[in-house]
Design a protein around this motif. Structure first.
Motif, PDB file in Angstrom:
ATOM      1  N   ILE A  22       0.833  -1.205   0.000  1.00  0.00           N
ATOM      2  CA  ILE A  22       0.000   0.000   0.000  1.00  0.00           C
ATOM      3  C   ILE A  22       0.870   1.258   0.000  1.00  0.00           C
ATOM      4  CG2 ILE A  22      -1.711   1.335   1.320  1.00  0.00           C
ATOM      5  CD1 ILE A  22      -2.845  -1.366   2.282  1.00  0.00           C
ATOM      6  N   GLU A  23       1.961   1.218   0.752  1.00  0.00           N
ATOM      7  CA  GLU A  23       2.861   2.376   0.806  1.00  0.00           C
ATOM      8  C   GLU A  23       3.503   2.651  -0.544  1.00  0.00           C
ATOM      9  OE1 GLU A  23       5.615   1.632   3.938  1.00  0.00           O
ATOM     10  OE2 GLU A  23       4.199   2.138   5.545  1.00  0.00           O
ATOM     11  N   LYS A  24       3.666   1.618  -1.371  1.00  0.00           N
ATOM     12  CA  LYS A  24       4.271   1.796  -2.696  1.00  0.00           C
ATOM     13  C   LYS A  24       3.295   2.407  -3.701  1.00  0.00           C
ATOM     14  CE  LYS A  24       5.660  -2.428  -3.410  1.00  0.00           C
ATOM     15  NZ  LYS A  24       6.276  -3.613  -4.064  1.00  0.00           N
ATOM     16  N   MET A  25       1.997   2.360  -3.387  1.00  0.00           N
ATOM     17  CA  MET A  25       0.994   2.876  -4.321  1.00  0.00           C
ATOM     18  C   MET A  25       1.092   4.389  -4.449  1.00  0.00           C
ATOM     19  SD  MET A  25      -2.401   0.691  -3.239  1.00  0.00           S
ATOM     20  CE  MET A  25      -2.490  -1.089  -3.460  1.00  0.00           C
ATOM     21  N   LYS A  26       0.965   4.869  -5.675  1.00  0.00           N
ATOM     22  CA  LYS A  26       0.923   6.311  -5.898  1.00  0.00           C
ATOM     23  C   LYS A  26      -0.471   6.805  -5.535  1.00  0.00           C
ATOM     24  CE  LYS A  26       1.561   9.931  -9.350  1.00  0.00           C
ATOM     25  NZ  LYS A  26       1.912  10.251 -10.746  1.00  0.00           N
ATOM     26  N   PRO A  27      -0.591   7.688  -4.525  1.00  0.00           N
ATOM     27  CA  PRO A  27      -1.920   8.128  -4.077  1.00  0.00           C
ATOM     28  C   PRO A  27      -2.714   8.798  -5.193  1.00  0.00           C
ATOM     29  CG  PRO A  27      -0.217   8.818  -2.541  1.00  0.00           C
ATOM     30  CD  PRO A  27       0.484   8.336  -3.764  1.00  0.00           C
ATOM     31  N   VAL A  28      -4.020   8.611  -5.143  1.00  0.00           N
ATOM     32  CA  VAL A  28      -4.909   9.290  -6.087  1.00  0.00           C
ATOM     33  C   VAL A  28      -5.511  10.485  -5.368  1.00  0.00           C
ATOM     34  CG1 VAL A  28      -6.858   7.789  -5.514  1.00  0.00           C
ATOM     35  CG2 VAL A  28      -6.848   9.003  -7.687  1.00  0.00           C
ATOM     36  N   ASN A  29      -5.601  11.622  -6.065  1.00  0.00           N
ATOM     37  CA  ASN A  29      -6.074  12.872  -5.462  1.00  0.00           C
ATOM     38  C   ASN A  29      -7.268  13.407  -6.250  1.00  0.00           C
ATOM     39  OD1 ASN A  29      -3.662  13.050  -3.628  1.00  0.00           O
ATOM     40  ND2 ASN A  29      -2.617  13.256  -5.588  1.00  0.00           N
ATOM     41  N   ILE A  30      -8.391  13.547  -5.579  1.00  0.00           N
ATOM     42  CA  ILE A  30      -9.629  13.952  -6.249  1.00  0.00           C
ATOM     43  C   ILE A  30     -10.255  15.149  -5.535  1.00  0.00           C
ATOM     44  CG2 ILE A  30     -11.984  13.223  -6.850  1.00  0.00           C
ATOM     45  CD1 ILE A  30     -10.938  10.408  -7.196  1.00  0.00           C
ATOM     46  N   ALA A 110      -0.455  15.883  -6.905  1.00  0.00           N
ATOM     47  CA  ALA A 110      -1.133  16.457  -8.078  1.00  0.00           C
ATOM     48  C   ALA A 110      -2.564  15.938  -8.190  1.00  0.00           C
ATOM     49  CB  ALA A 110      -0.355  16.111  -9.348  1.00  0.00           C
ATOM     50  N   LEU A 111      -3.502  16.854  -8.433  1.00  0.00           N
ATOM     51  CA  LEU A 111      -4.908  16.461  -8.572  1.00  0.00           C
ATOM     52  C   LEU A 111      -5.111  15.693  -9.879  1.00  0.00           C
ATOM     53  CD1 LEU A 111      -6.675  19.722  -7.345  1.00  0.00           C
ATOM     54  CD2 LEU A 111      -6.692  17.509  -6.207  1.00  0.00           C
ATOM     55  N   HIS A 112      -5.967  14.671  -9.808  1.00  0.00           N
ATOM     56  CA  HIS A 112      -6.202  13.821 -10.973  1.00  0.00           C
ATOM     57  C   HIS A 112      -7.563  14.042 -11.627  1.00  0.00           C
ATOM     58  CE1 HIS A 112      -3.181  11.196  -8.707  1.00  0.00           C
ATOM     59  NE2 HIS A 112      -2.569  11.601  -9.802  1.00  0.00           N
ATOM     60  N   PRO A 204      -4.457   8.663 -14.114  1.00  0.00           N
ATOM     61  CA  PRO A 204      -3.299   7.953 -14.677  1.00  0.00           C
ATOM     62  C   PRO A 204      -3.282   6.486 -14.246  1.00  0.00           C
ATOM     63  CG  PRO A 204      -2.641  10.016 -13.628  1.00  0.00           C
ATOM     64  CD  PRO A 204      -4.061   9.782 -13.244  1.00  0.00           C
ATOM     65  N   LYS A 205      -2.729   5.629 -15.093  1.00  0.00           N
ATOM     66  CA  LYS A 205      -2.684   4.197 -14.791  1.00  0.00           C
ATOM     67  C   LYS A 205      -1.922   3.898 -13.508  1.00  0.00           C
ATOM     68  CE  LYS A 205      -3.534   2.021 -19.236  1.00  0.00           C
ATOM     69  NZ  LYS A 205      -3.066   1.019 -20.228  1.00  0.00           N
ATOM     70  N   GLU A 206      -0.884   4.708 -13.248  1.00  0.00           N
ATOM     71  CA  GLU A 206      -0.097   4.457 -12.042  1.00  0.00           C
ATOM     72  C   GLU A 206      -0.886   4.737 -10.763  1.00  0.00           C
ATOM     73  OE1 GLU A 206       1.460   8.421 -13.822  1.00  0.00           O
ATOM     74  OE2 GLU A 206       0.751   6.470 -14.540  1.00  0.00           O
ATOM     75  N   ALA A 207      -2.038   5.401 -10.879  1.00  0.00           N
ATOM     76  CA  ALA A 207      -2.877   5.668  -9.703  1.00  0.00           C
ATOM     77  C   ALA A 207      -4.037   4.681  -9.589  1.00  0.00           C
ATOM     78  CB  ALA A 207      -3.428   7.098  -9.760  1.00  0.00           C
ATOM     79  N   HIS A 208      -4.159   3.744 -10.540  1.00  0.00           N
ATOM     80  CA  HIS A 208      -5.281   2.793 -10.533  1.00  0.00           C
ATOM     81  C   HIS A 208      -5.278   1.898  -9.297  1.00  0.00           C
ATOM     82  CE1 HIS A 208      -6.670   2.834 -15.015  1.00  0.00           C
ATOM     83  NE2 HIS A 208      -6.544   4.046 -14.511  1.00  0.00           N
ATOM     84  N   ASP A 209      -4.099   1.408  -8.898  1.00  0.00           N
ATOM     85  CA  ASP A 209      -4.039   0.519  -7.739  1.00  0.00           C
ATOM     86  C   ASP A 209      -4.538   1.225  -6.478  1.00  0.00           C
ATOM     87  OD1 ASP A 209      -3.080  -1.549  -9.258  1.00  0.00           O
ATOM     88  OD2 ASP A 209      -0.983  -1.313  -8.664  1.00  0.00           O
ATOM     89  N   ALA A 210      -4.125   2.474  -6.324  1.00  0.00           N
ATOM     90  CA  ALA A 210      -4.549   3.240  -5.144  1.00  0.00           C
ATOM     91  C   ALA A 210      -6.056   3.460  -5.153  1.00  0.00           C
ATOM     92  CB  ALA A 210      -3.813   4.578  -5.096  1.00  0.00           C
TER      93      ALA A 210
END
Length: 426
Positions: A22-30, A110-112, A204-210
Motif C-alpha cells: 500500500i505504501e508503494k501505491m501512488k496516491p490518487v487525489n480527487i 497532483a490532482l487527478h 493515470p494508470k499508475e494511480a489505478h491501484d490506489a
C-alpha cells in the motif's frame, strides 16, 4: 523476513507485506466540488471505504478547501466548503483550486480529477456555476455527478446538461444510498459502479491501484483486478522452467504465497487483522512454521488432485505447485470479496463460517486440475465464481441461524455434563 528459531510468523509477514504494498501505491487525489447540501459526504462515504467523510481527518488547506485523508487509505480528497452562488465566493474558490493545481503539479499530490456534484432534483444550474465548471475543466477533467437522481426529472436534467455541451468528461446520475419510497418499496443505490469506471478512465494508470484499494462501490472490480494480477504472478513464478522440489521441501512455496496473498489483500484494501488471516489460512494449511504450512497445504491439495497421491513423499512439479498456489489465491480472492462486502454494509463476519468457506472454495478450485497454467484461465469470464461464493456463504449463514437458541442451550448443557462426568454422583 523475520525468523525466530528457524520459523517465521506467516500472518505477521502477510500484514507487513500488505502495508508495504500500500505504501508503494501512488496516491490518487480527487477534488469534490459542489454547493452545500448536495450530498458530497454521502457520495464520499459510499464510494470510498471506511466512511472517509466521517472518519477521515479533515485538514483545512485554504479558506474554502479542506483535505480529507486517512492513514492506510491511499487517497486524498479535497472538499470545497461553503461553495454558494455568490460570484465573489466562487471566484475565491476558483482561485484557490487553480493555486492548488499549480502548486501540486508534477508532485505526488497532483490532482487527478474532479467530481462536481449537483443535486438532480434541482433541475437547474446557475450561470455562475456553469462558468465555474468551465474554468475548472480547463485545468482538470471533470465528472458532473448528479446526486439523488430519482425519477424522470433526473434523466431529463442529465439530457439538458448534455445539450449544454459543457467541456466535462462525463455526466453521471447516481443514487448513493437506498431510497425508501414506502415500507415495501425501496430504490436500491445505482450509478456508483459507472462512476468508478469513468474515474478509472480519467486518472493515470499508475494511480489505478490506489483508487482500487480506496473504493468499495465495486467489489467485483476489485476481485477481477486481483485475479488478473494473481494469474500473471502464478504463471510467471511457476513457469515451465520451475525446478521440481521434493515434497519434504514444500515450505519453499511459502514466501511466494505470502507475496501473493499480501498483494491481493492490498488490492482489496479491507481491514484485515491477525484473527481473520489465521482463520483463512487454518482452513487450508495451518499457522505454525513455514515448513508445516507448506507441507500441510500441499498435502491437503493432493487429496483433491486426481492422480497426485503418488507424488506424496516424492517430487512436486512446477505445474502442481501452480495448481496449489492458484487455488489458494482464487479462494482467498473469493472470500475477501465477501469480507469486503460485509465491511461495506457495516456487518460483522463469522470467522467460523469464513474458515468453512475457504475450505469449500479451496477444494472446488483445486479440482480444476489445470494441466498447463495460463493467465486467461484464472480471469473472470463472468461473475459466476463470485456469485457462487456469495451464495455458499449465505447458505452457511442461514444454516447457522436456523439452529434455535433452545437447541444451542441443550447442546451446551449436554457438553457440560459430559465433561463433568467424574463429579457426578453414582
Amino acid at each position: 523476513m523475520k525468523f525466530t528459531d528457524n520459523k517465521y510468523n506467516m500472518i505477521q509477514e502477510i500484514l507487513e507485506k500488505t502495508e508495504a504494498e500500500i505504501e508503494k501505491m501512488k496516491p490518487v487525489n480527487i477534488l469534490i466540488a459542489g454547493k452545500t447540501g448536495v450530498g458530497k459526504s454521502t457520495l464520499i462515504n459510499n464510494v470510498f471505504r471506511e466512511k472517509l467523510a466521517d472518519t477521515g481527518i479533515g485538514k483545512p488547506v485554504t479558506t474554502h478547501l479542506r483535505q480529507i485523508s486517512k492513514e492506510g487509505i491511499p487517497i486524498v480528497l479535497y472538499d470545497t466548503r461553503g461553495l454558494e452562488l455568490d460570484p465573489s465566493v466562487q471566484k475565491k474558490v476558483k482561485d484557490e483550486i487553480f493555486d492548488l493545481v499549480k502548486q501540486n503539479k508534477n508532485t505526488k499530490e497532483a490532482l487527478h480529477a474532479v467530481y462536481y456534484c449537483i443535486q438532480a432534483n434541482s433541475s437547474r444550474i446557475e450561470e455562475t456555476e456553469i462558468d465555474l465548471i468551465k474554468k475548472i475543466s480547463s485545468v482538470l477533467p471533470v465528472i458532473l455527478v448528479l446526486t439523488q437522481s430519482i425519477g424522470k426529472s433526473a434523466e431529463d436534467f442529465n439530457r439538458y446538461l448534455d445539450n449544454l455541451n459543457l467541456p466535462v468528461a462525463a455526466v453521471q446520475n447516481i443514487m448513493a444510498e437506498p431510497y425508501e419510497i414506502t415500507d415495501d418499496y425501496v430504490i436500491p443505490p445505482f450509478g456508483l459502479k459507472e462512476l468508478i469506471d469513468k474515474t478509472l478512465q480519467l486518472i493515470p494508470k499508475e494511480a489505478h491501484d490506489a483508487f482500487m484499494n480506496a473504493q468499495h462501490a465495486d467489489i467485483e472490480r476489485k476481485a477481477k483486478a486481483a485475479r488478473r494480477w494473481a494469474s500473471r504472478y502464478v504463471a510467471t513464478t511457476f513457469g515451465v522452467g520451475f525446478a521440481p522440489i521434493p515434497f519434504s521441501d514444500a515450505s519453499v512455496l511459502i514466501p511466494m504465497q505470502v507475496t501473493l496473498l499480501a498483494h491481493i489483500t492490498a488490492i482489496f484494501g479491507i481491514s484485515m487483522d491477525k484473527a481473520t488471516i489465521v482463520s483463512l489460512l487454518a482452513a487450508v494449511g495451518g499457522t505454525g512454521s513455514a515448513t508445516m504450512i507448506g507441507k500441510t497445504l500441499v498435502a491437503n491439495a493432493f487429496k483433491f488432485i486426481p492422480g497426485a497421491g503418488t507424488i506424496i513423499g516424492g517430487i512436486i512439479s512446477g505445474t502442481t505447485a501452480s495448481i496449489v498456489t492458484s487455488a489458494l489465491g482464487l479462494s482467498y480472492i473469493e472470500v475477501l470479496s465477501i469480507i469486503a462486502t460485509k465491511e461495506k454494509e457495516g456487518e460483522s463476519i463469522d470467522l467460523g463460517l469464513i474458515e468453512r468457506l475457504v475450505r469449500n472454495q479451496f477444494k472446488k478450485n483445486i479440482t480444476l486440475n489445470r494441466k498447463e497454467l495460463k493467465s486467461k484461465d484464472l480471469e473472470f469470464g463472468s461473475d459466476e465464481a463470485l456469485k457462487d461464493a456469495y451464495n455458499t456463504y449465505e447458505s452457511m449463514e442461514e444454516e447457522s441461524h436456523s439452529v434455535s437458541v433452545p437447541k444451542k442451550i441443550k447442546r451446551a448443557l449436554s457438553k457440560f455434563a459430559e465433561n463433568h462426568k467424574p463429579f457426578n454422583k453414582k
